[in-house]
Design a protein around this motif. Structure first.
Motif, PDB file in Angstrom:
ATOM      1  N   LEU A   1      52.014  55.999  25.346  1.00 58.41           N
ATOM      2  CA  LEU A   1      53.361  55.742  25.835  1.00 58.41           C
ATOM      3  C   LEU A   1      53.738  54.399  26.014  1.00 58.41           C
ATOM      4  O   LEU A   1      53.277  53.814  26.907  1.00 58.41           O
ATOM      5  N   PRO A   2      54.329  53.810  25.058  1.00 61.49           N
ATOM      6  CA  PRO A   2      54.945  52.334  25.414  1.00 61.49           C
ATOM      7  C   PRO A   2      56.040  52.194  26.174  1.00 61.49           C
ATOM      8  O   PRO A   2      56.635  53.129  26.258  1.00 61.49           O
ATOM      9  N   LEU A   3      55.834  51.051  27.063  1.00 60.78           N
ATOM     10  CA  LEU A   3      56.814  50.704  27.965  1.00 60.78           C
ATOM     11  C   LEU A   3      57.797  49.516  27.132  1.00 60.78           C
ATOM     12  O   LEU A   3      57.578  49.403  26.070  1.00 60.78           O
ATOM     13  N   ARG A   4      58.727  48.861  28.210  1.00 60.45           N
ATOM     14  CA  ARG A   4      59.306  47.749  27.628  1.00 60.45           C
ATOM     15  C   ARG A   4      59.088  46.664  28.335  1.00 60.45           C
ATOM     16  O   ARG A   4      59.914  46.049  28.850  1.00 60.45           O
ATOM     17  N   GLY A   5      57.698  46.286  28.434  1.00 60.87           N
ATOM     18  CA  GLY A   5      57.184  45.068  28.841  1.00 60.87           C
ATOM     19  C   GLY A   5      56.886  45.351  30.117  1.00 60.87           C
ATOM     20  O   GLY A   5      57.056  46.422  30.999  1.00 60.87           O
ATOM     21  N   ALA A   6      55.848  44.375  30.908  1.00 63.94           N
ATOM     22  CA  ALA A   6      55.064  44.562  31.872  1.00 63.94           C
ATOM     23  C   ALA A   6      56.117  44.367  33.184  1.00 63.94           C
ATOM     24  O   ALA A   6      56.134  44.901  34.342  1.00 63.94           O
ATOM     25  N   ALA A   7      57.024  43.537  32.971  1.00 65.12           N
ATOM     26  CA  ALA A   7      58.240  43.399  34.156  1.00 65.12           C
ATOM     27  C   ALA A   7      58.771  44.674  34.393  1.00 65.12           C
ATOM     28  O   ALA A   7      59.421  45.006  35.478  1.00 65.12           O
ATOM     29  N   ARG A   8      58.904  45.891  33.531  1.00 67.31           N
ATOM     30  CA  ARG A   8      59.582  47.027  33.799  1.00 67.31           C
ATOM     31  C   ARG A   8      58.704  48.209  34.347  1.00 67.31           C
ATOM     32  O   ARG A   8      59.099  49.077  34.336  1.00 67.31           O
ATOM     33  N   ALA A   9      57.431  47.656  34.433  1.00 68.56           N
ATOM     34  CA  ALA A   9      56.496  48.807  34.806  1.00 68.56           C
ATOM     35  C   ALA A   9      56.758  49.431  36.068  1.00 68.56           C
ATOM     36  O   ALA A   9      56.581  50.911  35.771  1.00 68.56           O
TER      37      ALA A   9
ATOM     38  N   LYS B   1      46.021  35.041  40.843  1.00 64.59           N
ATOM     39  CA  LYS B   1      46.305  36.346  40.075  1.00 64.59           C
ATOM     40  C   LYS B   1      47.488  35.841  39.255  1.00 64.59           C
ATOM     41  O   LYS B   1      48.383  35.280  39.369  1.00 64.59           O
ATOM     42  N   THR B   2      47.316  36.625  38.059  1.00 64.30           N
ATOM     43  CA  THR B   2      48.458  36.580  37.102  1.00 64.30           C
ATOM     44  C   THR B   2      49.643  37.230  37.525  1.00 64.30           C
ATOM     45  O   THR B   2      49.449  38.359  38.408  1.00 64.30           O
ATOM     46  N   GLN B   3      50.741  37.138  36.898  1.00 64.90           N
ATOM     47  CA  GLN B   3      51.856  38.101  37.081  1.00 64.90           C
ATOM     48  C   GLN B   3      51.562  39.663  36.854  1.00 64.90           C
ATOM     49  O   GLN B   3      51.798  40.529  37.711  1.00 64.90           O
ATOM     50  N   GLU B   4      50.853  39.753  35.802  1.00 70.36           N
ATOM     51  CA  GLU B   4      50.550  41.274  35.268  1.00 70.36           C
ATOM     52  C   GLU B   4      49.462  41.917  36.356  1.00 70.36           C
ATOM     53  O   GLU B   4      49.253  42.928  36.574  1.00 70.36           O
ATOM     54  N   GLU B   5      48.707  40.912  37.104  1.00 68.67           N
ATOM     55  CA  GLU B   5      47.681  41.391  37.911  1.00 68.67           C
ATOM     56  C   GLU B   5      48.450  42.012  39.271  1.00 68.67           C
ATOM     57  O   GLU B   5      48.126  42.883  39.967  1.00 68.67           O
ATOM     58  N   PHE B   6      49.460  40.984  39.645  1.00 69.67           N
ATOM     59  CA  PHE B   6      50.334  41.534  40.664  1.00 69.67           C
ATOM     60  C   PHE B   6      51.008  43.064  40.491  1.00 69.67           C
ATOM     61  O   PHE B   6      51.071  43.791  41.218  1.00 69.67           O
ATOM     62  N   ILE B   7      51.452  42.971  39.377  1.00 72.89           N
ATOM     63  CA  ILE B   7      52.116  44.083  38.699  1.00 72.89           C
ATOM     64  C   ILE B   7      50.901  45.390  38.966  1.00 72.89           C
ATOM     65  O   ILE B   7      51.452  46.605  39.256  1.00 72.89           O
ATOM     66  N   ALA B   8      49.730  45.207  38.462  1.00 72.90           N
ATOM     67  CA  ALA B   8      48.968  46.294  38.444  1.00 72.90           C
ATOM     68  C   ALA B   8      48.555  46.728  39.928  1.00 72.90           C
ATOM     69  O   ALA B   8      48.313  47.904  40.218  1.00 72.90           O
TER      70      ALA B   8
ATOM     71  N   GLN C   1      50.731  46.621  42.273  1.00 70.32           N
ATOM     72  CA  GLN C   1      51.915  47.314  42.759  1.00 70.32           C
ATOM     73  C   GLN C   1      51.697  48.889  42.340  1.00 70.32           C
ATOM     74  O   GLN C   1      51.843  49.656  43.151  1.00 70.32           O
ATOM     75  N   LEU C   2      51.188  48.893  41.127  1.00 75.18           N
ATOM     76  CA  LEU C   2      51.240  50.425  40.453  1.00 75.18           C
ATOM     77  C   LEU C   2      50.110  50.990  41.230  1.00 75.18           C
ATOM     78  O   LEU C   2      50.456  52.253  41.429  1.00 75.18           O
ATOM     79  N   LYS C   3      49.022  50.264  41.403  1.00 72.69           N
ATOM     80  CA  LYS C   3      48.204  51.222  42.218  1.00 72.69           C
ATOM     81  C   LYS C   3      48.425  51.728  43.505  1.00 72.69           C
ATOM     82  O   LYS C   3      48.177  52.838  44.070  1.00 72.69           O
ATOM     83  N   ARG C   4      49.395  50.839  44.196  1.00 74.19           N
ATOM     84  CA  ARG C   4      49.782  51.360  45.632  1.00 74.19           C
ATOM     85  C   ARG C   4      50.675  52.435  45.204  1.00 74.19           C
ATOM     86  O   ARG C   4      50.714  53.556  46.184  1.00 74.19           O
ATOM     87  N   LEU C   5      51.697  52.413  44.336  1.00 82.18           N
ATOM     88  CA  LEU C   5      52.488  53.429  44.150  1.00 82.18           C
ATOM     89  C   LEU C   5      51.635  54.745  43.666  1.00 82.18           C
ATOM     90  O   LEU C   5      52.313  55.854  44.220  1.00 82.18           O
ATOM     91  N   ALA C   6      50.748  54.558  42.892  1.00 90.24           N
ATOM     92  CA  ALA C   6      50.294  55.872  42.519  1.00 90.24           C
ATOM     93  C   ALA C   6      49.472  56.459  43.614  1.00 90.24           C
ATOM     94  O   ALA C   6      49.232  57.762  43.894  1.00 90.24           O
ATOM     95  N   ALA C   7      48.785  55.709  44.548  1.00 92.01           N
ATOM     96  CA  ALA C   7      48.003  55.984  45.614  1.00 92.01           C
ATOM     97  C   ALA C   7      49.212  56.930  46.741  1.00 92.01           C
ATOM     98  O   ALA C   7      48.733  57.950  47.180  1.00 92.01           O
TER      99      ALA C   7
END
Length: 732
Positions: free
Chosen positions: A547-555, A593-600, A602-608
């Protein structure tokens, strides 16, 4: 001995080759010919209920005997039986036209013929003494010598099959080839897929409508809901139950006047009884099912105990949709009922967990009756193989039991020679089952394959395209314009086959989602292109969709969208650039942390919070294009008159881009992204990133380049998904 493959032709338009595996799944639309394939298979295996009348139907089974060089292995006697028992002799010795055509000296052929005659005579004179095993091993060696001598005469003539490597002696040739039986003839298959060299004779028994696989010990189990279909199972139960009852004869000891000597356990040949070679024919005084004292007649307590024990095992082996609602009961019939049941001594019933009511199997629903039949057959198979301790092949010397019956020593499967090969044949096993029960049925069938049986099934239902089994072959069955049935192997790419030809498989487009086992979420289209080009086949084989997204910023926004797939209870694997495993796991904040690592994070918190199975994958490179071979990038630059020598490694480019990024930030400028920097460095900037990625992929010489840094990432995802397949999780 094992089956390597099969070919069916000249049967109702069927012309197919079946690659063999623990399970073979024939999948296709209605009227594609799936059932015809099963019928042709069954007809050649001697199943009386298979459709006959197609006299020219042909089944070729490729059987490899892999124990010929092991003294005492059953394959040795099987080899001699096939080679020597039937026919007048091998055609390669008796054909005068072959001799004249090849130019071989007739005296040589006569000598080989004498060797053949001696071998046949010695085999016919074998007794049943203790030296039989060693003598058979010597006869097999002589047969190989004859074959090698014939090979020496065969090679160098005009009859040598194309592709054979001829510069070797007959002995070396025979030793390096696999012996197989194919379409009723013995043959050696040369290594490397060369043509067949026939070295044997047809071994069809000279009896009408006999299966030519009888001597191979292939047993076919085919059950449906009809009463006639259960006749074989009842017959096997009748033969097995007295051997189960031997362990329980202490219960008969309460009847002192009873004759307990009707079954001598020390001379009991259980296998002969189960095969039907020995019939337990009762008389008035020696009735395995009855016990008598004067005018009093009663069922033997040992038989009732045996039925109880067997019932426990068969219920435990039943599919969950049966055992969750019913206990399967083997019920001894009263003697007054025997005539009404064609002389049968027992019946099979289902006892409801909810009401306790007993239902005779003949009056149960079709689905429950059919799958009870499979559970009965599987219990008998495992008992006969010694995998469950139901039957009693032998006893210890302890005679402490007051009944006089010695203690039982349960056999290990390793204590006994290999059993007959069981092939379960299922024609639309999903019939009469609701969707959850269909999945349980697929799991049950897969378990049979894991415990040593083979499975051949035809289906329309999706769960049977998603068997929790590694050794399985899927074939798409279709009928062409000439009304011929064809089978195409789709094992390696089921998702691709469904996406390409759902209609041919008789499936709706939504089946693609239903067959998916996990989602691999990536940042964009370039990630999808590269992963699909390098690992598409492996990912689809494992049931992964990208499943492709439209960039990490829109994750974050994309996460809320893919949550619509959450009810399917499948895991999400997210792959983000510029992420390091150690920093994702660091909770102290000691590492930047990189910007992508902050996004990661955030995604883990949302998933939990949402209860979503989300697993982050790390990619410690600035962009997915770092997975492309740098040499292919340089070749593209050379083709388009760029600067191919601008860089020789991705590490060099990464370091130089980092320096440029820092300088831009210090000067208050926006740094170029990594893709733009790479295009500029190789002087390809004006052509665009899409053109660049597609152009490099076109120049890649192999699908998955050696040393590709994406390989361990993909391997870890596939391993996680396959773990769910082998130990399936079916949430409801």
């Amino acid at each position: 001995m094992h089956i390597c493959g099969a070919r069916i032709e000249k049967y109702k338009g069927v012309d197919v080759e079946l690659p063999w595996a623990s399970a073979i799944v024939l999948f296709g639309a209605n009227d594609s010919g799936k059932t015809n394939i099963l019928e042709a298979f069954l007809a050649n295996l001697g199943d009386g209920r298979a459709v006959r009348g197609e006299g020219d139907a042909e089944l070729g089974l490729d059987i490899e005997l892999d124990g010929l060089h092991t003294p005492g292995h059953p394959d040795q006697e099987l080899f001699l039986t096939m080679l020597l028992s039937y026919g007048e002799g091998p055609f390669w010795l008796e054909s005068e036209s072959w001799v004249s055509h090849s130019g071989v000296d007739s005296e040589v052929v006569d000598e080989l013929q004498r060797g053949w005659d001696d071998l046949q005579r010695d085999y016919a004179s074998l007794g049943s003494g203790e030296d039989r095993t060693s003598r058979i091993a010597k006869l097999v060696e002589r047969a190989f010598s004859l074959a090698a001598a014939n090979w020496d005469q065969y090679v160098g003539t005009s009859d040598v099959p194309t592709g054979l490597s001829v510069p070797r002696s007959g002995r070396e040739a025979v030793a390096s080839c696999a012996f197989r039986a194919y379409r009723g003839s013995l043959a050696w298959f040369a290594p490397g897929g060369a043509d067949i060299v026939y070295l044997g004779c047809p071994y069809l028994p000279n009896r009408e409508n006999a299966s030519y696989l009888d001597m191979l010990g292939v047993r076919v189990v085919r059950v449906d809901a009809s009463t006639a279909a259960f006749a074989t199972i009842y017959e096997r139960l009748e033969r097995a139950m007295p051997t189960v009852a031997v362990k329980h004869r202490r219960f008969d000891h309460a009847f002192p006047a009873a004759n307990l000597g009707h079954l001598d356990p020390t001379s009991l040949d259980v296998r002969a009884i189960l095969r039907g070679d020995i019939a337990l024919t009762p008389d008035r005084e020696k009735q395995p099912w009855l016990i008598r004292e004067g005018n009093l007649t009663a069922l033997r307590p040992s038989m009732q105990a045996a039925c109880e024990e067997f019932s426990t095992y068969v219920t435990g082996l039943a599919a969950p949709f049966v055992s969750s609602a019913y206990d399967i009961r083997i019920v001894p019939l009263h003697p007054d009922e025997w005539p009404d049941h064609d002389g049968r001594h027992l019946g099979v019933c289902l006892r409801s967990h909810r009401t306790g009511q007993l239902f005779d199997l003949e009056s149960a629903s079709s689905g429950m009756a059919t799958w009870t039949g499979f559970a009965l057959s599987e219990t008998l198979r495992l008992a006969e193989e010694g995998s469950i301790p139901l039957l009693v092949p032998w006893f210890t010397e302890d005679t402490a039991d007051p009944s006089g019956v010695r203690d039982v020593r349960y056999p290990s499967p390793l204590d006994q020679p290999p059993e007959a090969l069981t092939v379960y044949v299922f024609d639309e096993p999903e019939t009469h089952l609701h969707p959850l029960a269909q999945q349980q049925a697929a799991d049950w069938i897969a378990e049979r394959a894991r415990t040593g049986a083979n499975v051949l099934l035809a289906s329309h239902a999706l769960p049977f395209l998603d068997m929790p089994l590694k050794d399985v072959e899927y074939l798409k069955v279709t009928r062409n314009e000439e009304w011929e049935t064809k089978a195409e192997r789709i094992t390696g790419d089921i998702l691709g086959a469904v996406a390409k030809s759902a209609a041919d498989l008789g499936l709706p487009p939504v089946a693609l989602v239903q067959l998916t086992k996990a989602w691999l979420v990536v940042e964009g289209e370039h990630d999808r292109l590269i992963l699909n080009a390098f690992f598409g086949e492996e990912l689809r084989r494992a049931g992964l969709q990208i499943l492709p997204l439209r960039g990490a910023a829109r994750a974050k926004a994309s996460f809320m969208a893919v949550e619509a797939l959450k009810p399917l209870c499948l895991p999400f694997f997210w792959l983000l650039d510029n992420t390091y495993a150690r920093r994702l796991e660091d909770k102290t904040g000691s590492e930047p942390k990189t910007q992508e690592e902050f996004i990661a994070a955030q995604l883990k918190r949302l998933a939990a919070e949402e209860g979503t199975d989300l697993r982050m994958l790390t990619w410690p490179y600035p962009d997915i294009i770092c997975a492309l071979p740098i040499e292919a990038v340089r070749r593209l630059a050379f083709e388009k008159r760029g600067t191919p020598d601008a860089a020789t490694s991705w590490q060099e480019l990464i370091e130089r881009h980092e320096i440029q990024r820092r300088e831009a930030e210090e000067n208050g400028k926006k740094p170029a992204d990594f893709k733009g920097y790479v295009l500029e460095t190789f002087q390809l900037k004006g052509r665009g990133a899409d053109w660049f990625v597609n152009g490099v992929l076109r120049l890649c010489e192999q699908r998955s380049p050696d040393g590709c840094p994406l390989t361990p990432v993909v391997s870890s995802v596939i391993a996680a998904v396959e773990a769910r397949v082998v130990a399936p999780v079916h949430e409801t």
